[in-house]
Design an enzyme around this catalytic site. Structure first.
Site, mmCIF file in Angstrom:
data_model
loop_
_atom_site.group_PDB
_atom_site.id
_atom_site.type_symbol
_atom_site.label_atom_id
_atom_site.label_comp_id
_atom_site.label_asym_id
_atom_site.label_seq_id
_atom_site.Cartn_x
_atom_site.Cartn_y
_atom_site.Cartn_z
ATOM 1 N N LYS A 35 37.975 58.376 25.381
ATOM 2 C CA LYS A 35 37.080 57.369 25.969
ATOM 3 C C LYS A 35 35.632 57.859 26.019
ATOM 4 O O LYS A 35 34.700 57.078 25.840
ATOM 5 C CB LYS A 35 37.567 56.991 27.367
ATOM 6 N N ARG A 78 45.512 50.476 17.160
ATOM 7 C CA ARG A 78 46.879 50.145 16.737
ATOM 8 C C ARG A 78 47.122 48.654 16.939
ATOM 9 O O ARG A 78 46.255 47.935 17.463
ATOM 10 C CB ARG A 78 47.890 50.919 17.586
ATOM 11 N N HIS A 127 47.247 48.799 36.845
ATOM 12 C CA HIS A 127 46.464 48.947 35.610
ATOM 13 C C HIS A 127 47.298 48.751 34.347
ATOM 14 O O HIS A 127 46.840 49.073 33.252
ATOM 15 C CB HIS A 127 45.762 50.325 35.561
ATOM 16 N N GLU A 174 32.246 55.993 35.914
ATOM 17 C CA GLU A 174 31.535 54.772 35.577
ATOM 18 C C GLU A 174 31.450 53.875 36.811
ATOM 19 O O GLU A 174 32.220 54.019 37.768
ATOM 20 C CB GLU A 174 32.215 54.026 34.424
#
Length: 509
Positions: free
Chosen positions: A116, A291, A234, A199
């Site tokens: 990430k 993917r 999540h 973040e």
């Protein structure tokens, strides 16, 4: 076109790829572990090879064993499905070294977008908007300074993360240090990589992703978006396309940025750019999945394209058979992920033998499944059993068709989350498209939810009606004597189950 393809996966996605092979005239090769010997993908494939014990590291994650089978079977290509080795650049590179085509992106693109933090760095260079925060992992003092700069609440995330692991929401500065240490520890345990970045936390965000497809000749298109905001811990639970809030202009903007992101890393084949959007429709790059996604069927239904077929054709070196202007979205599709888990026991996995399987059908219903009646669901892998997809000319029609199909669906012998989707689809906020990533947590936390009460009442009525029907069939046989002379038998006592069933049926009218 390839002559023979190995599917390095199991379950419903392996069955999905095997079916595509058959449609394309390609022989399919399955692999299986000890506990998957009787699995549906093994039965469906043209050939099947054992690769080891149930432990994934010794079977489905063992690159050497899978490539050994590929060479033994003489395959031209390997399709990785999703999960397991699907986003592993080492595996993609090993396939290339063995002279076997990997049906997916090049390993360089995987490496660029797999982390990430690396992905954020490349998106920053490409001018793609992303959530304010750091572009690399930092020590605590730097993390604290960044948090003060961007403002609380903040989210700590594992750079190599996924599935909610290594993530911590921090609303108060005094909790930052303990959350930072917990996130790093979990990231190290889960991914053998303790890198954590920070973040800005977007309040009540929507999770929206864009499907991209690129060939090996420089052509890249976007195929609309998918709304993935219905999540638990999540993890996506339900997806739909198109998103209830995305306008044609917003779709164009998101799509062009998604294509820009894919081209920036030299991407080919199927991929997904994930965004989060705030309540004002501002959107930010989140990550890229290199993917085929679990939820690809909703895109197939609204575009009329077969994404697995496209993967095969692109991997063979063909150009995309259409341009961006040819892509049109028609209707609405919603997917439910059917898991072997117990909603009444904190969604704990529910392995075991499927003793009865009643399948839904009818207009606008699609099932991508890896189960059958009599199969024993193992506890060793992800509990996803099947995907149930409803399609209609409008969102309302897709919902109503899916609701009807869910009431037809029954899996006996194990627990499933089918009842959860009945609650979701009946909820007024879902029906109105008022969604965010906290929607499902709020629904589950509301113990006084009227829908849950109604669901329990309807279940009681159904159980009573089924019991009454069973006794109506079985009682005449039970009343007969061993020589079949019913006249000499003792009159049977009226069934309390039957009486209860009749009373409940009358009350529900």
């Amino acid at each position: 076109m390839f002559k023979k393809v190995l599917i390095a996966n199991r379950g419903e996605i392996a069955v999905r790829v095997i079916r595509a092979c058959r449609e394309l005239g390609v022989r399919s090769v399955a692999v299986y572990s000890d506990v998957d010997r009787a699995s549906l993908h093994v039965r469906k494939a043209d050939e099947a090879y054992h690769i080891g014990p149930a432990t994934a590291s010794e079977s489905y994650l063992n690159i050497g064993k899978i490539l050994g089978v590929a060479k033994l079977a003489g395959v031209d290509a390997i399709h990785p499905g999703y999960g397991f080795l699907s986003e592993n650049p080492t595996f993609a590179r090993a396939c290339a070294d063995a002279g076997i085509k990997f049906i997916g992106p090049p390993p360089t693109a995987m490496e660029m977008m797999g982390s990430k933090t690396r992905a954020r760095q490349h998106m920053e260079k490409a001018g793609v908007p992303f959530v304010p925060g750091s572009t690399r992992g930092m020590e605590f003092e730097q993390t604290r300074e960044t948090a003060e700069k961007i403002g609380y609440p903040v989210m700590l995330k594992a750079a190599a993360g996924g599935g909610g692991k290594g993530m911590r929401l921090v609303r108060d500065p005094k909790d930052l240090k303990s959350s930072f240490e917990a996130a790093r520890s979990e990231a190290e345990r889960s991914f053998s990589d303790s890198e954590v970045y920070i973040e800005k936390y977007i309040e009540n965000p929507r999770h929206i992703e864009v499907q991209v497809f690129a060939d090996e000749h420089g052509n890249c298109v976007y195929l609309g978006e998918r709304e993935c905001s219905v999540q638990r811990r999540h993890q996506k639970v339900l997806e739909e396309s198109p998103s209830p809030i995305v306008t044609p202009e917003m779709r164009r903007q998101m799509g062009e940025i998604a294509v820009q992101a894919a081209q920036a890393c030299g991407y080919t084949n199927a991929g997904t750019i994930e965004f989060i959007a705030d309540q004002n429709r501002n959107f930010y790059f989140l990550e890229m999945n290199t993917r085929l996604q679990v939820e690809h069927p909703v895109t197939e239904l609204v575009t009329g394209l077969d994404l697995v077929h496209l993967q095969f054709h692109v991997a063979c070196g063909e150009k995309l058979p259409f341009a961006q202007d040819d892509v049109q979205l028609r209707g609405h599709a919603i997917e439910c992920r059917i898991y072997a888990e117990d909603p009444d026991n904190n969604y704990f996995p529910s392995p075991g033998k499927i003793t009865l399987l009643l399948l839904p059908s009818g207009p606008g219903i699609r099932r991508d499944s890896g189960m059958y009646e009599g199969w024993s669901v193992p506890i060793d892998y992800d509990p996803l059993l099947a995907k149930l997809i409803g399609y209609g000319a409008s969102r309302e029609e897709a919902i109503s068709r899916l609701q009807r199909a869910l009431y037809e669906y029954f899996v006996g012998g194990i627990k499933t989350n089918i009842s959860l989707f009945r609650r979701i689809l009946a909820h007024p906020d879902f029906r109105a498209g008022k969604l965010d990533t906290g929607f499902l947590d709020r629904l589950l936390a509301d113990s006084s939810n009227k829908i849950a009460d109604d669901e329990r009442h309807e279940d009681k009525v159904r159980v009573a009606a089924i019991a009454a029907g069973l006794f109506a069939v079985l009682e005449p046989a039970a009343a007969a004597t061993s020589n079949g002379n019913a006249a000499e038998s003792t009159p049977a006592k009226p069934s309390e189950w039957k009486q209860s069933g009749r009373i409940e049926a009358l009350r529900s009218r």
